[in-house]
Design a protein around this motif. Structure first.
Motif, PDB file in Angstrom:
ATOM      1  N   ALA A  17      -4.408 -24.832 132.403  1.00 54.59           N
ATOM      2  CA  ALA A  17      -4.794 -23.654 131.611  1.00 54.59           C
ATOM      3  C   ALA A  17      -6.144 -23.858 130.952  1.00 54.59           C
ATOM      4  O   ALA A  17      -6.995 -22.962 130.961  1.00 54.59           O
ATOM      5  N   TYR A  21      -9.130 -21.432 131.789  1.00 50.76           N
ATOM      6  CA  TYR A  21      -9.488 -20.469 130.765  1.00 50.76           C
ATOM      7  C   TYR A  21     -10.439 -21.012 129.700  1.00 50.76           C
ATOM      8  O   TYR A  21     -11.129 -20.256 129.050  1.00 50.76           O
ATOM      9  N   VAL A  25      -8.471 -19.071 126.436  1.00 49.46           N
ATOM     10  CA  VAL A  25      -7.024 -19.030 126.631  1.00 49.46           C
ATOM     11  C   VAL A  25      -6.337 -18.247 125.513  1.00 49.46           C
ATOM     12  O   VAL A  25      -5.279 -17.673 125.705  1.00 49.46           O
ATOM     13  N   ARG A  28      -7.695 -13.946 126.094  1.00 50.76           N
ATOM     14  CA  ARG A  28      -7.576 -13.149 127.307  1.00 50.76           C
ATOM     15  C   ARG A  28      -6.144 -13.104 127.799  1.00 50.76           C
ATOM     16  O   ARG A  28      -5.325 -13.923 127.433  1.00 50.76           O
ATOM     17  N   GLU A  30      -3.051 -13.162 130.635  1.00 51.47           N
ATOM     18  CA  GLU A  30      -2.682 -13.954 131.799  1.00 51.47           C
ATOM     19  C   GLU A  30      -3.329 -13.316 133.019  1.00 51.47           C
ATOM     20  O   GLU A  30      -3.429 -12.098 133.115  1.00 51.47           O
ATOM     21  N   SER A  31      -3.771 -14.116 133.955  1.00 53.82           N
ATOM     22  CA  SER A  31      -4.532 -13.602 135.083  1.00 53.82           C
ATOM     23  C   SER A  31      -3.804 -13.813 136.399  1.00 53.82           C
ATOM     24  O   SER A  31      -3.337 -14.911 136.692  1.00 53.82           O
ATOM     25  N   VAL A  34      -5.435 -16.507 138.611  1.00 49.27           N
ATOM     26  CA  VAL A  34      -5.288 -17.915 138.257  1.00 49.27           C
ATOM     27  C   VAL A  34      -3.926 -18.379 138.749  1.00 49.27           C
ATOM     28  O   VAL A  34      -2.948 -17.637 138.716  1.00 49.27           O
ATOM     29  N   ASN A  39      -1.262 -20.434 134.524  1.00 50.22           N
ATOM     30  CA  ASN A  39      -0.660 -19.338 133.762  1.00 50.22           C
ATOM     31  C   ASN A  39       0.494 -19.825 132.893  1.00 50.22           C
ATOM     32  O   ASN A  39       0.676 -19.341 131.776  1.00 50.22           O
ATOM     33  N   TRP A  42      -1.090 -21.359 129.986  1.00 48.66           N
ATOM     34  CA  TRP A  42      -1.573 -20.272 129.135  1.00 48.66           C
ATOM     35  C   TRP A  42      -0.438 -19.771 128.240  1.00 48.66           C
ATOM     36  O   TRP A  42      -0.624 -19.595 127.039  1.00 48.66           O
TER      37      TRP A  42
END
Length: 137
Positions: A17, A21, A25, A28, A30-31, A34, A39, A42
């Protein structure tokens, strides 16, 4: 679950993470771009950060920044883990929440998704694929 064991198990997720990020972290979402490891890290960092007071959040952000700036520095990563251990000792609910997030010992999850708009997840709240989707409360 023991705090030391939980933090050791969370270590690779935290590292991923922070690598993906950095200090963002905390700001933003969760992507999907990624990987799942980052995640999960994160989610762990978000859970810890959200339960800290302003000073605790600033300390955690500084440790994440140090770790992101020097990804090969074992001391920076250890300081971040130590801060998370401290948070877990102070908050039994947080410990239980993070224990639920991490895979059980020996658990292996293999998920495959293929094709347009495919999704795959071990657990999921809401997943929407498709065009012109409307969500109403």
């Amino acid at each position: 679950m023991d705090i030391v064991q939980l933090v050791e198990q969370a270590g690779p997720y935290l590292t991923a993470a922070v690598g993906a990020y950095g200090v963002a972290v905390f700001t933003r979402a969760e992507s999907a771009a990624v990987d799942a490891t980052a995640n999960l890290g994160w989610r762990i960092l978000q859970a810890v950060w959200c339960r800290r007071d302003e000073q605790g959040q600033a300390e955690l952000e500084a440790l994440v920044q140090d770790t992101a700036d020097a990804p090969d520095d074992a001391d920076a990563a250890a300081a971040l883990r130590q801060q998370i251990k401290r948070a877990l000792r102070e908050d039994a609910e947080l410990l239980a929440e993070l224990a639920r997030l991490l895979p059980s010992a020996g658990e292996t999850v293999n998920v495959t998704a293929s094709g347009a708009r495919s999704i795959a997840a071990k657990t999921i709240g809401t997943a929407i694929t498709g065009d012109n989707t409307t969500i109403r409360p």
